[in-house]
Write a protein that holds these residues in place. Structure first.
Motif, PDB file in Angstrom:
ATOM      1  N   SER A 123     -16.504-137.434  24.985  1.00 20.31           N
ATOM      2  CA  SER A 123     -17.460-136.464  24.459  1.00 20.31           C
ATOM      3  C   SER A 123     -17.604-136.607  22.951  1.00 20.31           C
ATOM      4  N   LEU A 124     -16.498-136.855  22.254  1.00 21.34           N
ATOM      5  CA  LEU A 124     -16.553-137.052  20.801  1.00 21.34           C
ATOM      6  C   LEU A 124     -17.295-138.340  20.455  1.00 21.34           C
ATOM      7  N   LEU A 125     -17.011-139.415  21.173  1.00 24.85           N
ATOM      8  CA  LEU A 125     -17.630-140.702  20.866  1.00 24.85           C
ATOM      9  C   LEU A 125     -19.127-140.716  21.145  1.00 24.85           C
ATOM     10  N   GLN A 126     -19.583-139.856  22.054  1.00 22.96           N
ATOM     11  CA  GLN A 126     -21.017-139.832  22.355  1.00 22.96           C
ATOM     12  C   GLN A 126     -21.823-139.108  21.288  1.00 22.96           C
ATOM     13  N   THR A 127     -21.152-138.544  20.286  1.00 27.86           N
ATOM     14  CA  THR A 127     -21.840-138.038  19.111  1.00 27.86           C
ATOM     15  C   THR A 127     -22.196-139.236  18.231  1.00 27.86           C
ATOM     16  N   PRO A 128     -23.447-139.368  17.766  1.00 24.22           N
ATOM     17  CA  PRO A 128     -23.866-140.577  17.033  1.00 24.22           C
ATOM     18  C   PRO A 128     -23.254-140.675  15.641  1.00 24.22           C
ATOM     19  N   ARG A 129     -21.980-141.049  15.578  1.00 29.98           N
ATOM     20  CA  ARG A 129     -21.283-141.255  14.309  1.00 29.98           C
ATOM     21  C   ARG A 129     -20.068-142.129  14.574  1.00 29.98           C
ATOM     22  N   LEU A 183     -19.439-145.411  19.901  1.00 31.70           N
ATOM     23  CA  LEU A 183     -20.022-145.867  21.158  1.00 31.70           C
ATOM     24  C   LEU A 183     -21.347-146.538  20.852  1.00 31.70           C
ATOM     25  N   VAL A 184     -21.531-147.764  21.341  1.00 34.55           N
ATOM     26  CA  VAL A 184     -22.763-148.511  21.071  1.00 34.55           C
ATOM     27  C   VAL A 184     -23.508-148.751  22.379  1.00 34.55           C
ATOM     28  N   ALA A 185     -24.729-149.246  22.238  1.00 35.77           N
ATOM     29  CA  ALA A 185     -25.541-149.547  23.426  1.00 35.77           C
ATOM     30  C   ALA A 185     -24.933-150.726  24.169  1.00 35.77           C
ATOM     31  N   GLY A 186     -24.877-150.620  25.486  1.00 33.75           N
ATOM     32  CA  GLY A 186     -24.347-151.692  26.316  1.00 33.75           C
ATOM     33  C   GLY A 186     -25.407-152.236  27.259  1.00 33.75           C
ATOM     34  N   LYS A 187     -24.976-153.020  28.235  1.00 35.02           N
ATOM     35  CA  LYS A 187     -25.905-153.610  29.193  1.00 35.02           C
ATOM     36  C   LYS A 187     -26.325-152.610  30.262  1.00 35.02           C
TER      37      LYS A 187
END
Length: 321
Positions: free
Chosen positions: A14-20, A64-68
């Motif tokens: 949940s923390l990583l899905q914040t854009p920072r 968290l970055v964009a993946g496939k």
């Protein structure tokens, strides 16, 4: 300190899905664990398919970055309510672009919403009125979500239906697809009592009920639900053909007009022609064509061309021209 590993992973996600980017030390402090535990948890998330990127430095960070592929999302209460309300508002009016995929997303979300959040969504929806809406009649989002669930699950659907003349009936169907024309939603389904394919206007459906009985999907005669709906509308309604050319590429026009009208024919890199059949009033079609945003010419019928000229004159006078 969060000692339960699954709960801690969900909190970390949940923390990583914040854009920072989160420094490792800050994550450890938030979770009440050591930095070593944070690194192990990051590795677990990566094994589950979450693309977590680490940065180098004295206090290396994670984000968290964009993946496939799209991994599962973790939403807090406010985020879940906001998404559900937005999807319900769009599903309640046949807004172009809000198609079956959006309804399926709403069905999935509402299925897992806790009762307290479902109550908040319903309360907020009932207390608000949109300033603008689609041209078609309103539809209860619950009706669409039940239908979408039975389409996806190949589950027989029973509902009450009101025909154009007001006659009521009960239908048992094998639902095939939901189709949005931009103004209305339609269900394409096999009617078991009539032993034939039918299209149903969703705004005339009440009390939809998923029976739980599974079925093997039949082959649709046209192979495409949008094409079947187009033929059905042409057969059951008084229709007319129209031809319009646009000063725009065919692929751009195709992306803006309903699929059931057919594909525009390219006439060059920046010009195309659309030949189609519709039963919509010429006044509505004139406005729809004007709102697409490109210069266009009506070739037929004469009634549509006259309506476009009258609309153009009215808009010009309204603007002081």
């Amino acid at each position: 300190m969060t000692t339960d590993t699954p709960a801690r992973l969900l909190q970390l996600l949940s923390l990583l899905q914040t854009p920072r980017e989160w420094p490792g030390g800050e994550l450890a402090e938030r979770l009440g664990v050591s930095r070593r535990t944070v690194r192990r948890d990051i590795d677990r998330l990566r094994e589950l398919g979450y693309p977590v990127q680490a940065s180098m430095g004295a206090d290396g960070g994670y984000r968290l970055v964009a993946g496939k592929a799209l991994p599962p999302l973790v939403l807090d209460d406010e985020e879940a309510v906001a998404i559900a309300v937005g999807l319900r508002a769009g599903a309640g009016h046949a807004v172009e672009g809000v198609d079956e995929a959006s309804v399926r997303a709403l069905a999935k979300l509402e299925q897992v919403l806790p009762s307290r959040l479902r109550h908040r969504v319903t309360t907020l929806q009932a207390a608000t009125t949109p300033l603008t809406s689609g041209d078609g009649p309103s539809i209860a989002p619950e009706t669409l979500t039940v239908m979408a669930s039975t389409v996806a699950g190949h589950e027989r659907l029973r509902f009450a239906y009101r025909a154009k003349d007001g006659t009521g009936s009960r239908r048992l169907t094998e639902p095939y697809r939901l189709v949005s024309t931009g103004r209305r939603w339609y269900l394409v389904a096999y009617d078991l009592d009539r032993d034939d394919w039918r299209t149903f206007r969703v705004d005339r459906v009440t009390s939809p009920f998923a029976t739980g009985a599974r079925f093997t999907p039949r082959e649709l005669p046209t192979g495409d639900a949008a094409e079947y709906l187009r033929r059905s509308i042409r057969h059951h309604r008084e229709t007319y053909d129209f031809t319009v050319t646009f000063a725009a590429p065919a692929e751009d026009v195709a992306a803006r007009v309903p699929a059931w009208l057919g594909a525009p024919e390219p006439l060059g890199p920046d010009r195309c022609r659309l030949r189609a059949t519709t039963g919509d009033p010429v006044e509505w079609l004139a406005v729809r064509l004007a709102m697409l945003g490109w210069d266009f010419t009506v070739h037929e019928p004469a009634e549509l061309a006259a309506c476009v000229r009258e609309l153009g004159g009215r808009l010009s006078r309204a603007g002081g021209g």
